[in-house]
Each structure stands twice: as structure tokens, then as C-alpha cells.
Write an enzyme that holds these catalytic residues in place. Structure first.
Site, PDB file in Angstrom:
ATOM      1  N   SER A 143       1.004  -1.226  -0.117  1.00 30.49           N
ATOM      2  CA  SER A 143      -0.125   0.066  -0.038  1.00 30.49           C
ATOM      3  C   SER A 143       0.760   1.087  -0.090  1.00 30.49           C
ATOM      4  CB  SER A 143      -0.814  -0.007   1.358  1.00 30.49           C
ATOM      5  OG  SER A 143      -1.527   1.232   1.346  1.00 30.49           O
ATOM      6  N   TYR A 161      -3.702  -0.958   9.791  1.00 33.97           N
ATOM      7  CA  TYR A 161      -3.168  -1.286   8.357  1.00 33.97           C
ATOM      8  C   TYR A 161      -1.991  -0.798   8.024  1.00 33.97           C
ATOM      9  CZ  TYR A 161      -4.027  -1.108   3.470  1.00 33.97           C
ATOM     10  OH  TYR A 161      -4.168  -1.292   2.087  1.00 33.97           O
ATOM     11  N   LYS A 178       1.074  -2.983   6.360  1.00 32.22           N
ATOM     12  CA  LYS A 178       1.639  -2.645   5.275  1.00 32.22           C
ATOM     13  C   LYS A 178       2.959  -2.229   5.146  1.00 32.22           C
ATOM     14  CE  LYS A 178      -2.078  -3.880   2.853  1.00 32.22           C
ATOM     15  NZ  LYS A 178      -1.999  -5.173   1.821  1.00 32.22           N
TER      16      LYS A 178
END
Length: 270
Positions: free
Chosen positions: A159, A172, A176
Site C-alpha cells: 500500500s 493497516y 503494510k
């Protein structure tokens, strides 16, 4: 859609998260470029079958496989399925992933808060899929690539949050960033076996479940578009094009690298 190109001719690919969003776009793109076979692997088997059927209807070769990437043995079985069916395994696109908003919420947290507000359960859910699941997937496929002995290409979907921290997505972000470090670490480990390991770090991509919450919030969506230099959300196929490059022979001198199809969202802070 018809499959006439040959950039992936003779290659067998596994795509996790292949039932929807970026994973689905990648599975279709690899098949479109003449892949010998594509394993559409996903937790949701019916949707994976729909993607595989779409590939077959356009003249490609695909099979659907049910996999929960949190299960290391299921990932081993997935890789073995590709080898059993086509006799080889050349490409992995590891696209399975969740955001905190899509993780299972509990009484402590509704999936939208910042780091101190996330429950331990939400933290664990995101790390289990996005980092542990990625490790299970990469490891299982790499083992079979080594066994077959013809090298290969692993492309991890990371990401832009590998480099840019969202204020409301702490688990998150961490998962990532870990995905990017895992990519670099495996690139070093697997280079002697002729296996290249790279990553793609998408920005805000439309038509995916991952950005549904943002797109539904008019103010949040406008903020994304305003910061993105190209002035729009991306398209899944645009990410798939970057994946195609890293998966194929045109990127033969790439390993341990990451590409950011983010429309310039993160350019000011890189």
C-alpha cells in the site's frame, strides 16, 4: 474481452484475493496476457469461481481455489494445486488483505478509530491477514518455485501506507509497512533461487471494498481527490498493469522494489 496477448505466455500464476477488487483485476490481466493458467484463490469460493469462469469464457485457463491466508497449510495446498494442475508455478500475486474498517468489530471498537482506540481483536485481525497471511502465502509459493526449479516472480500488494501513515488506520499502516519489509527480506533470501520479490503500493483505488467507506463519505472522498495530483481515485486495472510489469519478464532486473500507483497522492512526503 478476448485474450490474445502473450506477455504471460507459458506462465502459471496464483492470485490471492482474486475474487474481487485489485486481486480480480490482476487475475483477469494476467489471463488476458496469455497466462498458461491462473489460480483464482480467495476466502469466498463462489466469487472466485465467478472470476475463473469469466477468464474461461474469454478463452483463458483458470481454476478457483478456496483459501484462508491465515492458515499456513491452506496456502501450501493452494500452491500445490497450481503445480498439480499445470506442472509449474511461475508467478504469485498476493492481493488478499483487509482494512481495520473491514475487520471484525467487537464491543470495544467500531473499526474507525485511531491507534489507541483499536481493540486488540481488530489489531490482530488486520495483522493476521495482511502480514502473517502474506508470509504464509509467499513462503508456500516460494517453496514450490524452488522445488520446480525454474525461478519465478512474487508480487506483494502492499500500500502507499507502506510509506505514508494514515491517522485513522494504525493496524493497516503497520501491516503494510511490514509487507514492504517482508518483500525486501524475501528478495534477499530468494535471489539465489532465481525468484524475484517485489511489491505494489496502491493509493486510493475506486471500485474496491477497501475504499468503500472513504468513497461513501463525501468530505473524505473530496479530500482524497484534492490531495491526489491526478485528481481522481485510481482504477483496479491500473494497479493490475503495475503488477503485470513486475510479474513478467520485462522487469527481469527488478527485485526488492516497490511501485506506487497512487496518482501522486504520496509525492509530497516521499
Amino acid at each position: 474481452m478476448s485474450f490474445r496477448s502473450t506477455r504471460m505466455q507459458g506462465k502459471v500464476a496464483v492470485v490471492t484475493g482474486g475474487a474481487s477488487g485489485i486481486g480480480r483485476a490482476c487475475a483477469l490481466r494476467l489471463a488476458e496476457e496469455g497466462a498458461l493458467g491462473v489460480v483464482v484463490a480467495d476466502l469466498h469460493l463462489d466469487q472466485a469461481r465467478a472470476t475463473a469462469d469469466e477468464i474461461a469464457a474469454a478463452g483463458g485457463n483458470a481454476s478457483a481455489f478456496a483459501v484462508d491466508v491465515r492458515d499456513a497449510q491452506a496456502c501450501e495446498d493452494m500452491a500445490r494445486h497450481a503445480v498439480d494442475r499445470w506442472g509449474q508455478l511461475d508467478v504469485l500475486v498476493a492481493a488478499a488483505g483487509i482494512s481495520g474498517e473491514r475487520a471484525a468489530a467487537d464491543e470495544e471498537h467500531d473499526g474507525t478509530g485511531a491507534g489507541l482506540s483499536f481493540s486488540s481483536r481488530t489489531w490482530q485481525d488486520v495483522l493476521d491477514v495482511n502480514l502473517n497471511g502474506l508470509m504464509h502465502t509467499d513462503r508456500a509459493v516460494a517453496r514450490w518455485m524452488i522445488t520446480v526449479g525454474s525461478g519465478g516472480s512474487i508480487v506483494n500488494i502492499a500500500s502507499m501506507c507502506s510509506a505514508w501513515a494514515s491517522a485513522t488506520a494504525t493496524p493497516y499502516n503497520v501491516s503494510k509497512a511490514g509487507a514492504w519489509m517482508l518483500t525486501k527480506s524475501l528478495a534477499i533470501e530468494l535471489a539465489p533461487h532465481g525468484i524475484r520479490v517485489n511489491a505494489v503500493g496502491p493509493g486510493f483505488i475506486g471500485d474496491t471494498g477497501m475504499t468503500a467507506h472513504t468513497r461513501a463519505d463525501e468530505q473524505a472522498a473530496a479530500a482524497v481527490v484534492d490531495r491526489t495530483l491526478l485528481g481522481r481515485f485510481g482504477r483496479p486495472r491500473e494497479v493490475a498493469d503495475a503488477v503485470l510489469f513486475l510479474a513478467g519478464d520485462e522487469s527481469s532486473y527488478f527485485t526488492g522494489s516497490i511501485l506506487y500507483p497512487d496518482g501522486g497522492f504520496n509525492a509530497p512526503s516521499r
